[in-house]
Write an enzyme that holds these catalytic residues in place. Structure first.
Site, mmCIF file in Angstrom:
data_model
loop_
_atom_site.group_PDB
_atom_site.id
_atom_site.type_symbol
_atom_site.label_atom_id
_atom_site.label_comp_id
_atom_site.label_asym_id
_atom_site.label_seq_id
_atom_site.Cartn_x
_atom_site.Cartn_y
_atom_site.Cartn_z
ATOM 1 N N VAL A 193 6.496 -9.472 4.374
ATOM 2 C CA VAL A 193 4.789 -8.710 4.199
ATOM 3 C C VAL A 193 5.651 -7.312 3.078
ATOM 4 C CG1 VAL A 193 4.679 -8.308 6.543
ATOM 5 C CG2 VAL A 193 6.151 -5.766 5.846
ATOM 6 N N VAL A 353 9.308 -6.554 -1.220
ATOM 7 C CA VAL A 353 8.809 -7.259 0.259
ATOM 8 C C VAL A 353 9.945 -6.714 1.124
ATOM 9 C CG1 VAL A 353 8.181 -9.914 1.205
ATOM 10 C CG2 VAL A 353 8.375 -9.631 -1.330
ATOM 11 N N SER A 354 9.948 -6.949 2.696
ATOM 12 C CA SER A 354 10.523 -6.461 3.556
ATOM 13 C C SER A 354 9.950 -7.025 4.486
ATOM 14 C CB SER A 354 9.754 -5.119 3.988
ATOM 15 O OG SER A 354 10.082 -4.648 5.581
ATOM 16 N N PRO A 355 11.344 -7.543 4.931
ATOM 17 C CA PRO A 355 11.582 -8.647 6.557
ATOM 18 C C PRO A 355 10.769 -7.718 7.722
ATOM 19 C CG PRO A 355 13.804 -7.531 6.472
ATOM 20 C CD PRO A 355 13.189 -7.169 5.223
#
Ligand SMILES: *[C@@H]1O[C@H](CO)[C@@H](O)[C@H](O)[C@H]1NC(C)=O
Ligand SMILES: *[C@@H]1O[C@H](CO)[C@@H](O)[C@H](O)[C@H]1NC(C)=O
Ligand SMILES: *[C@@H]1O[C@H](CO)[C@@H](O)[C@H](O)[C@H]1NC(C)=O
Length: 782
Positions: A193, A353-355
């Site tokens: 996200v 973008v982060s997991p």
């Protein structure tokens, strides 16, 4: 042809392989004349252990001084592929389970390749890329900013990378054989996200409307198929940060991408041929491992208990290092006559973008953080992103890893588009502190703008929702660690020119203009294009945000497809290899830069950094398509001799009187039985893991009893279910313990098991002695 001869040189120790290679070459050459060739390229893959020091060393990524390694979640590897045209050029791509590439590591690897192979592998055609795990040992970069929290340079972290990369390339080189490469692409929706959506929203609406999502969801995968052996590996690129493991984790881990690679290689080695086989893995993603190769045991619970009772814990005793290497599990799964399957999960434009896909929440109130500032009541320290396994970071790592793994298997199975065409490359070094960039002007004409010497903005210190409040980087701060105390007085106040150039970034650290005791930040950066047929890899030395990556790819694609020769047609795949060859933090768009969130504050060379990349990549692409050379540019510095290292070495290890290294300190309960899914914990008297990294070996092992007295290795410290945790009672104590935790997988064979520990102790005079010890046996039931 010189290149071919070079590669054959290494086969002479094995006459059969030499003959086979010659035969295949002759065939390839003949086929390529008649156009009947099945294999377009020579392909070779390799992989080598690069797990660094599992104690005392700061982890790279979060810049959290307190995040010190103390054990292993699973091992780190360097995975490589080489693709060569039988009579032409070749390219090498190395994927590192490390936070990022390092200029100094790249320089030293290239020196070794030159010594070994002459001009076959150079800065031009070798790309070394990091997956961006934030759970690997630091201290291997050369610029001051990246060495503050690691107390300077860490030789051991550095050496294991250089050695491992070299060995993985050598393996790939020695595996070079005729084969084909297939490419496939697909969307993976739930593994990333945007963590700075407010910055993304500052991009023009007209541009945003071209995309459905505010992060890239596409995975691009290459499938390597050897003419004789069949599939030998896969590499893919997908954008998501390696921050599933948090800033307080202390176990070395490849994070979600390392996990995905481990799952996919294990899946293939034990059966992987169809994606439907994945369901054989169970829903937990952990492969069956050796349960496939262990014959079923016919014994009832009582018999197993009797058998187990005859194996008490064995006291610690001297061992050879060979033992820990030989007992590794994975070797046993491989087919002896072919190289192991290599599967790499590479990083791309993951900048924003982060997991942690559940979103960012305040740890005090449980409410979502402030949208524009990622704060909670004005404080950034309280805002944390949550992964899908929240609050268990190991679970989040596994889930995001498994999602990438499953997507990759799906793409792997269905890959049918074959790469065809030239292998080629272009590479240049650029001085990013003073590049002139020509931009189109609104209303016609053009203007020339400039990049600036590197600088970091205030928002850098606030960190991100994946790791808030990074760095104790405050001017005049008199706490901090010894390295920070050493360098903090050398801070420079930026002059007006620099302030204007970097505007609107408020400058926290003017790193590009600080060079005492040595350079704080890079100014000379490499950019590179590797081409394999219709696939083009853009090696960038940083973390591009989603929109930055889209703009760069589009710009390069336009150059390549609009060229008169039509060589590429419209079918071209452009991927960005992030964090490659060296590291220079982030790259945002001009619009995102205005917002000055963490990524904008970490875009070193000012507002036009991205435009500079685009301009220079267009030049490289144009030279590539026209077959023209490019200038090599200014060489980056080799700062090896200037490095300062404040990390104290291991002084010595000891045990209490009457206790040996490897003795069990806390055993399994007598005559105990464990159910699948439960956790077995054993504590051993141990020594500092820095004495021997056990490269391609293991610190921990689970064994199963076969017959009356044969123990078979089943899980080692490269397995997701086994954790090796190391601790000492106090910082200066020579005594230490290893806690080994095995969570019994749901498909483990019932039987009699024991847990072993391997280590190496340092004596007062500096000699290193290896040891091993074992728990009492215990029974596992379904
Ligand atoms: C592995 O694949 C082979 C061949 O497809 C099959 O016979 C065998 O049952 C499979 N083994 C497992 C454990 O899935
Ligand atoms: C463990 O089992 C063995 C054999 O069944 C028995 O002799 C021994 O007394 C048991 N020990 C304990 C502590 O229960
Ligand atoms: C974020 O900032 C923008 C621009 O200042 C403002 O329009 C918007 O309302 C803010 N959003 C939230 C949720 O605070």
């Amino acid at each position: 042809m010189m290149e071919l001869l070079g590669s054959i040189g290494c086969y002479c120790r094995n006459p059969l392989r030499t003959i086979w290679l010659w035969i295949s070459l002759v065939l390839v050459l003949q086929y390529s004349k008649t156009g009947l060739s099945d294999s377009t390229y020579l392909i070779g893959l390799g992989s080598y252990d690069i797990t660094g020091p599992a104690a005392d060393v700061n982890m790279m990524g979060y810049a959290n001084t307190e995040q010190i390694a103390s054990g292993i979640h699973f091992r780190l590897r360097a995975r490589s592929f080489i693709v060569a045209e039988p009579q032409g050029k070749r390219v090498v791509f190395v994927n590192l389970d490390a936070c990022m590439a390092s200029q100094l590591v790249t320089i030293k690897v290239l020196e070794r390749l030159k010594a070994r192979y002459g001009d076959l592998y150079t800065e031009q055609n070798v790309a070394i890329s990091g997956i961006h795990t934030h759970a690997g040992p630091g201290g291997y970069l050369q610029y001051v900013v990246y060495l503050v929290t690691s107390l300077g340079f860490v030789r051991q972290s550095f050496d294991v990378l250089v050695d491992g990369i070299e060995k993985s390339i050598v393996q790939a080189h020695e595996n070079l054989r005729p084969g084909s490469i297939f490419v496939n692409k697909g969307e993976l929706l739930d593994a990333g996200v945007n963590r700075s959506p407010s910055a993304y929203l500052n991009n023009p609406a007209s541009q945003r409307s071209k995309y459905k999502y505010d992060v890239d969801k596409e995975m691009t995968l290459l499938k390597f198929v050897d003419d004789q052996w069949g599939p030998v590996g896969s590499f893919n690129w997908f954008a998501t940060h390696g921050t599933s493991m948090s800033r307080t984790n202390s176990l070395i881990s490849g994070d979600n991408k390392g996990a995905a690679a481990r799952f996919m290689e294990d899946w293939f080695e034990q059966n992987g041929t169809k994606s439907s086989d994945i369901n054989e893995l169970g829903t937990d993603g952990i492969p069956r491992r050796v349960s496939n190769i262990i014959p079923h045991i016919h014994a009832n619970h009582h018999e197993l208990l009797e058998l187990a009772a005859s194996f008490q814990s064995s006291p610690g005793r001297p061992a050879t290092r060979i033992l820990s290497v030989a007992r590794r599990v994975r070797g046993a799964l491989r087919q002896a006559d072919k190289p192991g399957f290599v599967s790499a999960f590479c990083q791309t434009n993951c900048g924003d973008v982060s997991p942690n896909v559940l979103g960012a929440f305040c740890i005090d109130t449980g409410l979502p953080c402030d949208f524009n500032h990622s704060t909670c009541g004005g404080k950034n320290e309280l805002c944390y992103g949550r992964g899908p396994g929240y609050p268990d970071e190991f679970e989040s790592t596994r889930i995001i890893g498994e999602r990438q793994f499953r997507k990759a298997v799906d793409l792997f199975d269905k890959a049918s588009e074959k790469l065809k065409g030239k292998v080629d490359y272009r590479h240049t070094y650029l001085d990013f502190s003073q590049l002139e960039v020509t931009l189109p002007k609104k209303g016609g004409g053009s203007e020339v703008v400039k990049t600036c010497p590197a600088a970091m903005g205030f928002a850098f210190a606030a960190g991100t929702t994946d790791g808030p409040g990074a760095f104790d980087f405050k001017q005049g701060d008199d706490k901090g660690n010894p390295f920070w105390r050493l360098v903090r007085n050398l801070l420079k106040t930026p002059d007006k020119k620099q302030v204007d150039c970097q505007h609107p970034k408020p400058i926290l650290l003017d790193t590009g203009e600080m060079n005492r005791p040595y350079d704080w930040a890079p100014s000379i950066l490499p950019i590179q294009i590797l081409r394999i047929g219709q696939l083009v890899i853009l090696s960038v030395p940083g973390e591009f945000t989603t929109m930055s990556g889209r703009r760069l790819r589009d710009a390069v694609k336009t150059v390549l497809t609009s060229s008169g020769k039509g060589e590429f047609g419209s079918n071209i795949h452009v991927v960005i290899a992030g964090l490659t060859n060296t590291y220079s933090q982030y790259v945002t768009t001009l619009d995102e830069y205005q917002v000055q969130r963490y990524e904008g504050a970490s875009t070193l060379y000012g507002p036009h950094t991205l435009s500079a990349y685009i301009q220079e990549f267009q030049k490289l692409a144009s030279a590539l398509i026209k077959g023209q050379p490019v200038e090599s540019g200014p060489q980056p510095p080799d700062l090896m001799n200037k490095q300062i290292s404040l990390l104290t070495p291991v002084v010595m290890d000891s045990t209490p009187a009457g206790i040996n290294f490897g003795d069990v300190s806390s055993d399994v309960p007598a005559n105990s039985t464990f159910k699948r899914g439960s956790t077995v914990t054993v504590v051993f008297w141990s020594a500092c893991p820095r004495n021997d990294l056990m490269t391609e070996g293991t610190f921990a092992l689970v064994e199963i009893l076969q017959g009356k007295d044969t123990w078979l290795p089943t899980y080692d410290d490269d397995d997701f279910c086994l954790r090796f945790k190391w601790s000492r009672p106090s910082k200066l104590s020579p005594r230490s313990q290893a806690t080994i935790e095995w969570t019994i997988p749901p498909f483990a064979s019932p039987g009699v098991y024991r847990i072993r520990h391997f280590g190496a102790a340092k004596g007062l005079m500096g000699s290193i002695r290896h040891f091993t010890g074992s728990s009492s046996a215990f029974v596992v039931v379904a």
